[in-house]
Each structure stands twice: as structure tokens, then as C-alpha cells.
Design an enzyme around this catalytic site. Structure first.
Site, short mmCIF file in Angstrom:
data_model
loop_
_atom_site.label_atom_id
_atom_site.label_comp_id
_atom_site.label_asym_id
_atom_site.label_seq_id
_atom_site.Cartn_x
_atom_site.Cartn_y
_atom_site.Cartn_z
N ARG A 23 0.82 -1.22 0.00
CA ARG A 23 0.00 0.00 0.00
C ARG A 23 0.86 1.27 0.00
NH1 ARG A 23 -3.38 -0.90 4.53
NH2 ARG A 23 -2.21 0.65 5.68
N TYR A 53 -11.82 22.07 -12.58
CA TYR A 53 -12.34 20.78 -13.07
C TYR A 53 -13.59 20.40 -12.26
CZ TYR A 53 -11.92 15.66 -13.88
OH TYR A 53 -12.13 14.34 -14.19
N ASP A 58 -3.56 22.59 -9.96
CA ASP A 58 -3.82 21.48 -10.90
C ASP A 58 -3.10 21.84 -12.20
OD1 ASP A 58 -4.85 19.78 -12.88
OD2 ASP A 58 -6.76 19.54 -11.83
N LYS A 70 -3.78 11.76 -18.14
CA LYS A 70 -3.85 12.54 -19.36
C LYS A 70 -2.53 12.46 -20.13
CE LYS A 70 -7.98 13.49 -17.93
NZ LYS A 70 -8.33 14.62 -17.08
#
Ligand SMILES: *Cc1c(COP(=O)(O)O)cnc(C)c1O
Length: 387
Positions: free
Chosen positions: A54, A107, A179, A204
Site C-alpha cells: 500500500r 475541473y 492542478d 492525461k
């Protein structure tokens, strides 16, 4: 190293993997230790070395090292998606009674997170005009902990004055989160412009092939990295090693992809400016764009995502245009090698600065296809608007 050399070399250590060029995919939950002492040492600092699945594997760390090198930051961490990176970072720095300044052209899922989860946990959110610049100083409160930017803004592509906003935020002790997905780590250097944490939807341009979902954060320094990782460790978010491998593989061609996508996007955007059916082209790389001067001052290039506002207001006409496109697929997301088109109801997504354009907004992502064929596809589409 210069940019193109760094893209090729960052995060690679073939001498540690039998000379193999790419870091292999380490799949792990359990990590074993030779002694109790070694296990306890790893537990004391789970963010150094390999501790438990993890907390990442050597594949994750190789990817993070490359992202941090390209963003020019202290250290990077990976999340299961871009949105998880945004949510995890906001959670790390905000609590009940705190105030967040959020750009109005953010966004849409980031806005939803703020208006639902953060609101439920007692964080006050004020949306601000993305073009506010140093005027955000007037919106800062005693309890403002974070100022969040996204530049250019989602769908409408407003370029923010990042250094001016960062200065106003820092003057009041607030952190500056950005961002940085549109520019990718190549075309905007966050830490040279006052940003504390740069966030990427690795989904992206970094991954670049529309086949995975992943997020990254890169921090100015180690203390911010630790603050975010402490939060992530509690929440249990983790990016899979296969995603990290693919994203690192995609990253190696980021430079050449972006160069071609920028060139094609600029050409197509210029062509669209001349079409009678197009009211506006929203793309800061164009000299006529209101954000061009700031873009030119702060950015090192433009990616291949922009929007147009049509004169058309009729849904049926826009459907005729868009549904019939052959090379532009209809779909959300972007940053892959293929061209995409999507529609958006911007009016429903702005609260500080109302969106007043009545015409349809189409967002275009320009892929690696031949630009003349993309133009021909759009030309036939614009002709269909008339019916
Ligand atoms: C897509 C996107 C995100 C979210 O990324 P996911 O990996 O899809 O969660 C965040 N910010 C921007 C600007 C995006 O376009």
C-alpha cells in the site's frame, strides 16, 4: 540535464535491474524482512524504501522520481487517480473551520468534492474569479489555509496569474495548490512560480495512451510531501504498479507527443478562428486570446486541448455536427494520442463569474493524426450545422 535528456533518463537505474532498460513491474502486497529489527526500522519510516504494497513498490518510486524531476520539485507521490490526488491533498491541509479559496474554472469533479465532502466536514469554500490575480488578497480570511489554482481553467481556459496569487496567499500563510494537468510537467514549472504542491492527472498527457487512470502530486519540499503522505497512508489510497509502469513508459514520449500536438492544435485553432460558424476559440497559445500575455510570460508551450464557442444554440444542429465526425471521437478525458470532442454546460459549473455565452461550447483534444485530415473532418462537421 536538458528537458529531452531528462525525460529519457529520469527514474531509471538499469544497473539495479540486470541492465533492463525499463524498471520492471513489482507487484506486491507483502514485503518480507530478514529480521524483526529490519521490519521495525521500516515501520518507523514507511515512506523510505519498500515497506508494504500500500506504500508503493520500486515501480511506483521510479515513476515518482521521474515526475518530480520533470516538475522540478522536491518529491512526488502517486494516487489511484487525478481526482484522488486532488482530494487527498485537500484533505491533508484542511479541517473543520478552515477556509479554502477555489478557482471558479476548476475541473468539475474537484468542485463536486468541495461542495459535498469538504462542506460536510465543515470546510468553508469560496470560489474566486480565475482572473483575480493579486485581488485574491481581498478574499483571504484569518482561517484561509489553501488557495487552489488550475491554469488554464477547465473548459474555458482562463490563464491565471499564478505568481501574483501565490504571493497574496503566502503573505497570509496559506498554501498554494495547482492542478497542472493541462501544461503537463513540461510546459509549466510550478515551483518557479510560487506553487507549493503541483497536481497532475497522470491519466492525461503523462500516460498519454488513454488506457489508465493515475494521479500525482509533487511538492516544493519534503515537509509538504510528508504531510500529504501521512494523510494518504491513513486513507489507504494507492496506485497499482501496472499503472505506474505504463505511465512511466508513456512519459518517455511526452516531449515528442506534446511538440506535435501543440503544432497541430495551433494550426487547427487558427483555422477555426476564420470559420463563420465559430464565435470564439479559447486557446491561450493564440495571440488573440485574453490569456495570451500571461501564457507567454509563464508557460513553455501549449498542449493540444482547447475549446470553441459556436454561434449555434440549437442542440440538434450541434448533434448533427458532432455525431458525424469521423476522426474526433466523442468522449471525456484527453491527453491520449487520439483526437476527441466533448460538449459541456459551462453555465452550470460557474458560481463566482457567470458564463454568459449562449452558443455551444465544444472542447477539442488534438491528437497525433494528420492535421489536414482533422481540419477536413471539422470542416464537414461545421457545414452540417446549417442542416
Ligand atoms: C481529468 C482531470 C482530472 C482528474 O483526473 P482523473 O485521473 O480522471 O481522476 C483532474 N484535473 C483535470 C484538469 C483533469 O482534466
Amino acid at each position: 540535464m536538458k528537458k529531452d535528456t531528462l525525460i529519457v533518463n529520469a527514474g531509471r537505474a538499469p544497473e539495479e535491474t540486470h541492465g533492463v532498460v525499463n524498471p520492471p513491474v513489482y507487484r506486491a502486497s507483502t514485503v518480507t524482512f530478514p529480521t524483526v529489527e529490519a521490519l521495525e526500522g521500516a515501520e518507523r519510516d514507511p515512506f523510505e524504501g519498500v515497506y508494504y504494497g500500500r506504500f508503493g513498490t520500486p515501480t511506483t518510486f521510479a515513476f515518482e522520481e521521474a515526475v518530480a524531476a520533470l516538475e522540478g520539485g522536491g518529491r512526488a507521490a502517486t494516487f489511484s487517480s487525478g481526482l484522488a490526488a486532488i482530494a487527498g491533498t485537500l484533505f491533508a491541509f484542511l479541517g473543520a473551520g478552515d477556509h479554502l479559496l477555489m478557482t471558479d474554472s476548476v475541473y468539475a469533479p474537484t468542485r463536486r468534492f468541495c461542495n459535498t465532502v469538504l462542506a460536510r466536514f465543515g470546510v468553508e469554500v469560496t470560489y474566486y474569479d480565475p482572473l483575480a490575480g493579486s485581488d485574491v488578497a481581498g478574499l483571504m480570511k484569518e482561517n484561509t489555509k489553501v488557495v487552489f489554482l488550475e491554469s488554464p481553467g477547465s473548459l474555458t481556459f482562463e490563464v491565471q496569474d499564478v505568481p501574483a496569487i501565490a504571493e497574496a496567499a503566502h503573505a497570509r500563510g496559506a498554501l498554494v495548490l495547482l492542478d497542472n494537468t493541462w501544461a503537463s510537467p513540461l510546459y509549466f514549472k510550478p515551483f518557479a512560480h510560487g506553487v507549493d504542491v503541483s497536481i497532475q492527472a497522470g491519466t492525461k498527457y503523462i500516460a498519454g495512451h488513454s488506457d489508465l487512470v493515475l494521479g500525482t502530486i509533487t511538492t516544493r519540499d519534503e515537509a509538504l510531501y510528508r504531510a500529504i503522505k501521512d494523510q494518504t497512508a491513513v486513507m489507504g489510497d494507492v496506485a497499482g504498479p501496472d499503472e505506474c509502469y505504463l505511465a512511466l513508459r508513456g512519459l518517455r514520449t511526452l516531449g515528442v507527443r506534446l511538440r506535435q500536438q501543440e503544432r497541430s492544435a495551433l494550426r487547427i485553432a487558427r483555422w477555426l478562428q476564420e470559420r463563420p460558424q465559430v464565435k470564439r476559440v479559447l486557446y491561450p497559445a493564440l495571440p488573440e486570446d485574453p490569456g495570451h500575455a500571461l501564457w507567454k510570460r509563464d508557460f513553455l508551450g501549449a498542449s493540444g486541448l482547447f475549446a470553441i464557442v459556436l454561434h449555434a444554440t440549437e442542440e440538434a444542429a450541434v448533434a448533427r455536427m458532432v455525431d458525424g465526425l469521423r476522426l474526433f471521437a466523442i468522449g471525456s478525458s484527453w491527453g491520449g494520442y487520439e483526437s476527441l470532442v466533448s460538449t459541456a454546460d459551462v453555465g452550470a459549473l460557474r458560481s463566482a463569474v457567470p458564463w454568459t455565452e449562449p452558443g455551444y461550447l465544444l472542447r477539442l483534444h488534438i491528437g497525433l493524426e494528420d492535421p489536414d485530415e482533422l481540419i477536413a473532418d471539422l470542416e464537414a462537421g461545421l457545414e452540417r450545422l446549417a442542416g
